[in-house]
Scaffold this motif. Structure first.
Motif, PDB file in Angstrom:
ATOM      1  N   SER A  72       0.818  -1.687  -0.151  1.00 15.47           N
ATOM      2  CA  SER A  72       0.339   0.021  -0.175  1.00 15.47           C
ATOM      3  C   SER A  72       0.700   1.317   0.160  1.00 15.47           C
TER       4      SER A  72
ATOM      5  N   GLU B  27      -9.120   2.695   1.045  1.00 20.25           N
ATOM      6  CA  GLU B  27      -8.891   2.249  -0.334  1.00 20.25           C
ATOM      7  C   GLU B  27      -8.886   3.573  -1.471  1.00 20.25           C
TER       8      GLU B  27
ATOM      9  N   VAL C 168      -3.273   0.255  -3.471  1.00 15.59           N
ATOM     10  CA  VAL C 168      -3.124  -0.956  -3.173  1.00 15.59           C
ATOM     11  C   VAL C 168      -2.967  -1.500  -4.151  1.00 15.59           C
ATOM     12  N   LYS C 169      -1.661  -1.826  -4.246  1.00 18.52           N
ATOM     13  CA  LYS C 169      -1.515  -2.990  -5.176  1.00 18.52           C
ATOM     14  C   LYS C 169      -1.834  -4.374  -4.693  1.00 18.52           C
ATOM     15  N   TRP C 170      -2.992  -4.458  -5.479  1.00 19.60           N
ATOM     16  CA  TRP C 170      -3.688  -6.143  -4.928  1.00 19.60           C
ATOM     17  C   TRP C 170      -2.786  -7.349  -5.685  1.00 19.60           C
ATOM     18  N   GLU C 171      -2.308  -7.010  -6.488  1.00 18.09           N
ATOM     19  CA  GLU C 171      -1.711  -8.296  -7.548  1.00 18.09           C
ATOM     20  C   GLU C 171      -0.466  -8.589  -6.709  1.00 18.09           C
ATOM     21  N   SER C 172       0.109  -7.192  -5.225  1.00 20.35           N
ATOM     22  CA  SER C 172       0.882  -8.179  -4.731  1.00 20.35           C
ATOM     23  C   SER C 172       1.276  -9.500  -3.460  1.00 20.35           C
TER      24      SER C 172
ATOM     25  N   ASN D 282      -4.036  -7.138   2.223  1.00 22.02           N
ATOM     26  CA  ASN D 282      -4.870  -5.902   2.526  1.00 22.02           C
ATOM     27  C   ASN D 282      -6.271  -5.895   2.442  1.00 22.02           C
TER      28      ASN D 282
ATOM     29  N   VAL E 242      -9.691  -2.797   2.673  1.00 26.52           N
ATOM     30  CA  VAL E 242     -10.042  -1.955   2.171  1.00 26.52           C
ATOM     31  C   VAL E 242     -10.303  -0.762   3.271  1.00 26.52           C
TER      32      VAL E 242
END
Length: 456
Positions: free
Chosen positions: A201, A222, A256-260, A264, A266
């Motif tokens: 994040s 987010e 937020v880089k959810w693909e990381s 994480n 919201v």
């Protein structure tokens, strides 16, 4: 009889019927769509396609009549056929162009989504997400994992379940967010608290609270979802946790880089807001990249025996499942594009059949003047290649534009150009035109001149 409608009289009726049907289908698509904005985009794009390719067909016809005739007879006759009254130019360009545009757009969107999915995933993703670790078992769990798999990385965060009750004092039942943000308001959400910014994040607006903060309840939201829900810095958010309403002020917004695949949420609250509430622990386990698959399986067995109540989810299985669903979705989209292309091919076949008598008459005249079958075949192939080439070029441009709009305005994905889509458009256009045109040409070549000369 006098009551029989002539073709000229019936034409306006058929045109009105087609227009009425198209409007009814458009209204049905908009009214029944979950996202009316996307439905309107699609209908507008479809209408634009009809206008563009109708105009293109008219333009090709006009230019073919006006440009100077080439010295080569076959090429000159091909241009004459393209501009001839009642020819197949407009019908071919419209029917083939619409289908090819959709094919190019689908191929480019497919390539961009695949690139987004494969390039943005971390090189070293966690091996397991572990859920429902009780806070009393947290330290024992971590010690067990590290003994079982030396070198493992363990990241953990407290997790609670809560439901959004109101935003800025407005009950969520009265809110009407866009469809892509509605899920945040439906049912329970995962919540957490943290003294520091979570991994993966980045604070883009506002500031994170200091360590050992003891002031009013704060929450980090987010950023993209906050924008879609219409909330920002200073707004109040109320969540219901275990039957108790908790209200916190938005202190910052995070990208937020959810693909990381890091842990994480919201909404992440300041520790003083939720620390006293009952919670479980969510953890990720990342083994060294050189660890064999057998070590993964052994770690899962040890965890399940020692802590039967926890759930270990293998990340690779989730990614593979998503890849399978994604492949099926794109296959369905391609099938839909293929249906559109098939419809265009049927219209193309109808256009070729309509112009068949004129082509037979021309072939008879050419045969009478001494033209060979090879020359007539060459004439038709040149005509078809010109039509397919012009249509495919415009289809590639329009399909690329449609893909760019869909990716950037609807999906928020970086567009990726691929030559495969261009080659597919060119190949399909040539194959369709040559296949249907070849059938018509074969009939023309088989025609006997005498019956047609007598009928004239």
């Amino acid at each position: 009889t006098e009551h029989t409608l002539s073709l000229h009289d019936a034409l306006p009726i058929s045109v009105v019927a087609v227009i009425a049907t198209a409007l009814a289908l458009a209204a049905l698509a908009v009214l029944t769509s979950d996202s009316r904005r996307i439905a309107i985009y699609f209908i507008a794009a479809l209408a634009a396609l009809v206008v563009v390719f109708s105009t293109l067909g008219w333009l090709v016809t006009v230019l073919s009549r006006k440009i100077p005739r080439p010295r080569k007879p076959m090429l000159a006759l091909a241009f004459a056929n393209l501009g001839a009254p009642g020819g197949l130019t407009r019908a071919v360009v419209l029917s083939l162009g619409a289908g090819l545009t959709l094919l190019v757009a689908v191929s480019l969107v497919d390539a961009s989504l695949v690139a987004e999915f494969t390039t943005r995933l971390p090189k070293q993703s966690p091996n397991y997400f572990v859920l429902d670790i009780s806070k009393t078992d947290r330290q024992g769990f971590v010690d067990l994992v590290r003994r079982t798999a030396p070198g493992v990385e363990v990241h953990e965060a407290p997790m609670l379940r809560g439901r959004l009750v109101s935003l800025k004092g407005v009950p969520v039942e009265r809110l009407k967010p866009p469809p892509e943000a509605q899920w945040v308001l439906n049912g329970d959400r995962g919540l957490s608290y943290s003294e520091t910014v979570p991994e993966g994040s980045k604070v883009v607006t506002g500031a994170w609270w200091p360590k050992d903060y003891q002031g009013e309840p704060l929450v980090s939201f987010e950023a993209e979802l906050a924008r879609k829900l219409g909330v920002g810095l200073g707004d109040k958010v109320t969540v219901n946790v275990l039957g108790r309403n908790v209200t916190a002020r938005i202190a910052n917004l995070r990208e937020v880089k959810w693909e990381s695949l890091a842990i994480n949420f919201v909404m992440v609250f300041s520790p003083n807001t939720l620390r006293s509430a009952p919670y479980s622990v969510l953890a990720t386990l990342t083994l060294p990249s050189t660890a064999p698959v057998a070590d993964e399986a052994r770690l899962a067995r040890v965890i399940s025996r020692a802590y039967p109540s926890v759930t270990a989810i293998r990340v690779r299985d989730v990614i593979n499942a998503f890849s399978g669903v994604f492949a099926k979705v794109m296959l369905a989209v391609k099938v839909a594009g293929g249906v559109t292309l098939l419809a265009g091919a049927l219209v193309l076949a109808g256009a070729l059949a309509t112009s068949q008598r004129r082509r037979l008459q021309l072939a008879v005249i050419l045969k009478t003047l001494g033209a060979s079958r090879r020359q007539i075949l060459t004439l038709h192939m040149i005509e078809y290649l010109l039509l397919a080439g012009v249509t495919a070029i415009i289809a590639v441009l329009l399909g690329g534009l449609a893909a760019w709009v869909a990716l950037t305005q609807v999906m928020d994905v970086e567009p990726t150009f691929t030559a495969r889509a261009v080659l597919e458009a060119l190949g399909v256009s040539l194959a369709l035109v040559l296949a249907f045109g070849g059938l018509g040409t074969w009939r023309v070549l088989q025609a006997r001149p005498v019956p047609y000369l007598r009928s004239e």
